[in-house]
Write an enzyme that holds these catalytic residues in place. Structure first.
Site, mmCIF file in Angstrom:
data_model
loop_
_atom_site.group_PDB
_atom_site.id
_atom_site.type_symbol
_atom_site.label_atom_id
_atom_site.label_comp_id
_atom_site.label_asym_id
_atom_site.label_seq_id
_atom_site.Cartn_x
_atom_site.Cartn_y
_atom_site.Cartn_z
ATOM 1 N N SER A 49 -7.984 -9.021 -17.493
ATOM 2 C CA SER A 49 -7.589 -8.293 -16.278
ATOM 3 C C SER A 49 -7.268 -6.831 -16.596
ATOM 4 O O SER A 49 -6.930 -6.490 -17.727
ATOM 5 C CB SER A 49 -6.390 -8.992 -15.630
ATOM 6 O OG SER A 49 -5.334 -9.031 -16.553
ATOM 7 N N ASN B 90 -4.529 -2.026 -13.277
ATOM 8 C CA ASN B 90 -4.134 -1.622 -11.923
ATOM 9 C C ASN B 90 -3.661 -2.781 -11.038
ATOM 10 O O ASN B 90 -3.013 -2.550 -10.024
ATOM 11 C CB ASN B 90 -5.244 -0.815 -11.227
ATOM 12 C CG ASN B 90 -6.558 -1.555 -11.164
ATOM 13 O OD1 ASN B 90 -6.684 -2.664 -11.666
ATOM 14 N ND2 ASN B 90 -7.548 -0.945 -10.533
ATOM 15 N N TYR B 91 -3.994 -4.003 -11.402
ATOM 16 C CA TYR B 91 -3.486 -5.190 -10.681
ATOM 17 C C TYR B 91 -3.138 -6.264 -11.711
ATOM 18 O O TYR B 91 -3.837 -7.285 -11.789
ATOM 19 C CB TYR B 91 -4.530 -5.748 -9.718
ATOM 20 C CG TYR B 91 -4.719 -4.979 -8.436
ATOM 21 C CD1 TYR B 91 -3.931 -5.250 -7.317
ATOM 22 C CD2 TYR B 91 -5.691 -3.990 -8.337
ATOM 23 C CE1 TYR B 91 -4.110 -4.546 -6.132
ATOM 24 C CE2 TYR B 91 -5.868 -3.286 -7.153
ATOM 25 C CZ TYR B 91 -5.081 -3.578 -6.054
ATOM 26 O OH TYR B 91 -5.259 -2.880 -4.874
ATOM 27 N N LYS C 91 -6.332 -12.621 -21.427
ATOM 28 C CA LYS C 91 -6.062 -11.341 -22.106
ATOM 29 C C LYS C 91 -5.615 -10.335 -21.032
ATOM 30 O O LYS C 91 -6.425 -9.840 -20.245
ATOM 31 C CB LYS C 91 -7.340 -10.875 -22.814
ATOM 32 C CG LYS C 91 -7.423 -9.383 -23.133
ATOM 33 C CD LYS C 91 -6.469 -8.948 -24.228
ATOM 34 C CE LYS C 91 -6.555 -7.454 -24.508
ATOM 35 N NZ LYS C 91 -5.936 -6.594 -23.484
ATOM 36 N N GLU D 176 -16.385 -7.255 -12.896
ATOM 37 C CA GLU D 176 -16.166 -6.226 -11.892
ATOM 38 C C GLU D 176 -15.880 -4.952 -12.665
ATOM 39 O O GLU D 176 -14.887 -4.857 -13.381
ATOM 40 C CB GLU D 176 -14.978 -6.595 -11.007
ATOM 41 C CG GLU D 176 -14.773 -5.614 -9.888
ATOM 42 C CD GLU D 176 -13.310 -5.498 -9.482
ATOM 43 O OE1 GLU D 176 -12.528 -6.423 -9.706
ATOM 44 O OE2 GLU D 176 -12.973 -4.439 -8.946
ATOM 45 N N ARG E 197 -8.174 2.752 -8.465
ATOM 46 C CA ARG E 197 -8.734 1.484 -7.985
ATOM 47 C C ARG E 197 -10.251 1.574 -8.126
ATOM 48 O O ARG E 197 -10.837 2.611 -7.821
ATOM 49 C CB ARG E 197 -8.381 1.250 -6.512
ATOM 50 C CG ARG E 197 -6.905 1.097 -6.232
ATOM 51 C CD ARG E 197 -6.570 1.240 -4.757
ATOM 52 N NE ARG E 197 -7.366 0.377 -3.916
ATOM 53 C CZ ARG E 197 -8.231 0.838 -2.996
ATOM 54 N NH1 ARG E 197 -8.400 2.135 -2.796
ATOM 55 N NH2 ARG E 197 -8.924 0.000 -2.276
ATOM 56 N N CYS E 198 -10.855 0.472 -8.575
ATOM 57 C CA CYS E 198 -12.315 0.508 -8.707
ATOM 58 C C CYS E 198 -12.954 0.751 -7.350
ATOM 59 O O CYS E 198 -14.013 1.360 -7.247
ATOM 60 C CB CYS E 198 -12.823 -0.777 -9.335
ATOM 61 S SG CYS E 198 -12.322 -2.208 -8.414
ATOM 62 N N THR E 199 -12.301 0.295 -6.273
ATOM 63 C CA THR E 199 -12.849 0.449 -4.928
ATOM 64 C C THR E 199 -12.401 1.738 -4.240
ATOM 65 O O THR E 199 -12.627 1.894 -3.041
ATOM 66 C CB THR E 199 -12.413 -0.733 -4.044
ATOM 67 O OG1 THR E 199 -11.007 -0.898 -4.226
ATOM 68 C CG2 THR E 199 -13.129 -2.015 -4.376
ATOM 69 N N GLU F 144 -16.611 8.752 -12.692
ATOM 70 C CA GLU F 144 -15.501 8.081 -12.008
ATOM 71 C C GLU F 144 -14.186 8.647 -12.533
ATOM 72 O O GLU F 144 -13.820 8.378 -13.676
ATOM 73 C CB GLU F 144 -15.594 6.578 -12.316
ATOM 74 C CG GLU F 144 -14.567 5.766 -11.604
ATOM 75 C CD GLU F 144 -14.645 4.278 -11.945
ATOM 76 O OE1 GLU F 144 -15.111 3.920 -13.048
ATOM 77 O OE2 GLU F 144 -14.202 3.476 -11.107
HETATM 78 O O1 G3H Z 1 -9.585 -1.931 -9.061
HETATM 79 C C1 G3H Z 1 -10.269 -2.847 -8.632
HETATM 80 C C2 G3H Z 1 -9.743 -3.767 -7.609
HETATM 81 O O2 G3H Z 1 -10.550 -4.900 -7.490
HETATM 82 C C3 G3H Z 1 -9.567 -3.083 -6.277
HETATM 83 O O3 G3H Z 1 -8.921 -3.931 -5.398
HETATM 84 O O4 G3H Z 1 -9.599 -2.906 -3.232
HETATM 85 O O5 G3H Z 1 -7.694 -4.512 -3.375
HETATM 86 O O6 G3H Z 1 -7.498 -2.218 -4.315
HETATM 87 P P1 G3H Z 1 -8.403 -3.367 -3.994
#
Ligand code: G3H
Length: 482
Positions: free
Chosen positions: A158, A161-162, A184, A257, A290-292, A384
């Site tokens: 993981s 960020n989360y 991990k 991801e 955030r990846c998104t 990015e």
């Molecule tokens: O950083 C990658 C996460 O999967 C983004 O999740 O869109 O809920 O912030 P989120």
């Protein structure tokens, strides 16, 4: 206290074979907020890693025989424990990864809900039977009974960020489907991740079924890729590390991801106030880490001036500073992350971009930055930043927006803002991304929606049902009528 049993002072333990064990050497985890020590986690050696994986492999043999409802009950108890310890865990998130307090609380709550929904979905999964004879000449005396079975040991990796939510979105589907998990956590986020694991243990997870791997990522990662008893890897992190894993993993299933460069296309008839408000939240929430996150805007030039002027006004309202005060933009995960963002800004500025910011950098705290008039020659158009910066590229047509959106190596999500349904769908159909959001920011939630990246943004699909399927495989039993 639930978490006191997994630490001696500031030294956190590692979980292997159902026991919390001390490390020989420790990695210090320092807060990005104030430089204070969050804790130390074991730097595991190759032999420790091997033993942890093998304990998981042994425990999995029994676990797969436990009825799904019983497996689910343990996970549901864990959801309750997360809620009971929400404040403590949220406080750790704030300190360890500088996520603002309300988002930190929301991450814990979202995870409890994710666990409950995952267990519920798992209970509704069914197999199927297929009857021979459909292909032409083969016998009708054959019947296939198709069911889902666990893969074995799943490695869950993981990101920072989360630490709770993106860990549990891998661990829970794996466990409920009858797998064991080698987990991990990220180095930054390891302390709160170990506490989260303790919630699983305290909920009654059988000994050995879950093992934690801590230490410098590169070092432990190499050993994990050599472990023969790992049957699947579920990873969230950078494309660079994802590529290393994909090369080293061999013939096992992967769900990944990875990075993103999500584009927001703003068409000429878009509701600009709505677009600005969504784009601000999409680009600057958790400081863009955030990846998104929305990582570039492609705006039609006839509305670009108005869009940028509204954007700058709204950016001034973004709260910046201490995550305990609930600020939207908080210190980045480390100083090097802020240096990287500034490197991209300098490159863009030297090539003619207009830079606007709402304040001056203080160490790893960056104020929100908008880079207008970004062009395809600038690094900001493609790289990015993972920070609070939004590049704006002005385009002549929707076709040009699509061309630039698709020129990126990434394909995670995209957004299209506009009101003419035909024009919007022209863009939607052509944009290369796992998910396209119409009149909304890019984001992963709700957690039962499919979540995936194409191109360099990932492999496989997440989201509750998809994660359950990815954490299992089909087994076919063929009955022959004689
Ligand atoms: O950083 C990658 C996460 O999967 C983004 O999740 O869109 O809920 O912030 P989120």
């Amino acid at each position: 206290m639930l978490f006191d049993t997994i630490r001696d002072g500031m030294d956190y333990k590692r979980l292997a074979g159902g026991k919390w064990l001390n490390g020989k050497e420790y990695l210090e985890i320092v807060s990005p907020v104030d430089g204070s020590l969050c804790g130390r986690v074991p730097m595991m050696e190759d032999a420790d890693i091997h033993a942890a994986v093998e304990s998981c492999a042994a425990a999995q043999k029994q676990w797969q025989k436990v009825p799904l409802a019983q497996r689910g009950d343990i996970l549901l108890r864990c959801a309750d424990l997360l809620e009971e310890h929400q404040e403590e865990l949220a406080d750790m998130l704030v300190r360890e990864i500088a996520k603002d307090i309300s988002s930190s609380r929301a991450e814990v709550q979202r995870t409890a809900e994710l666990i409950r929904a995952t267990v519920q979905f798992a209970k509704t999964m069914t197999g199927e039977t297929l009857q021979g004879g459909a292909m032409g000449r083969e016998s009708t005396a054959k019947t296939a009974i198709v069911s889902r079975v666990p893969l074995g040991v799943i490695l869950a990796v993981s990101p920072f960020n989360y630490p709770i939510n993106l860990a549990m979105s891998k661990i829970v589907p794996a466990l409920v489907m009858g797998n064991a998990v080698v987990f991990k956590p990220p180095s930054q986020g390891a302390v709160v991740s170990l506490c989260m694991v303790q919630c699983l243990q305290a909920a009654g997870l059988p000994d050995g079924l879950l093992g934690t791997i801590t230490g410098a990522g590169k070092r432990v990662g190499q050993q994990l890729l050599r472990e023969p008893s790992i049957h699947m890897i579920n990873f969230t992190g950078s494309t660079q590390v994802g590529q290393i894993i994909a090369k080293g993993a061999g013939m096992i299933p992967l769900v990944m991801e990875l990075g993103g460069k999500d584009a927001a296309v703003v068409l000429a008839d878009a509701d600009l106030d709505h677009a600005v408000s969504q784009i601000i939240s999409g680009a600057f929430g958790y400081s863009g880490q955030r990846c998104t996150a929305i990582k570039r805007v492609l705006v039609l030039e006839q509305v670009a001036d108005e869009f940028v002027s509204k954007l700058k006004e709204k950016m001034k309202e973004i709260t910046v500073g201490n995550p305990y005060d609930g600020c939207m933009v908080t210190p980045l995960i480390h100083e090097a992350a802020a240096d990287f963002v500034m490197e991209l800004v300098e490159d863009a500025q030297s090539r003619g971009a207009d830079i606007f910011t709402t304040g001056q950098r203080r160490g790893n705290l960056l104020y929100p930055i908008c880079a207008d008039h970004v062009t395809e020659e600038m690094r900001l158009a493609w790289e990015e930043p993972f920070g609070p910066i939004l590049p704006v590229l002005r385009v002549k047509s929707a076709e040009e927006a699509v061309r630039i959106a698709n020129k990126s190596e990434y394909g995670l999500q995209a957004s299209v803002f506009g009101n003419n349904i035909r024009e919007v769908f022209d863009v939607v159909e052509q944009v290369e991304a796992g998910t396209v959001n119409i009149n909304g920011k890019s984001e992963r939630s709700p957690d039962h929606f499919p979540f995936l990246g194409i191109k360099q943004s990932g492999i496989g699909v997440q989201g509750i049902r998809y994660a359950l399927e990815a954490s299992s495989t089909v087994k076919s039993v063929v009955l022959n009528k004689i």
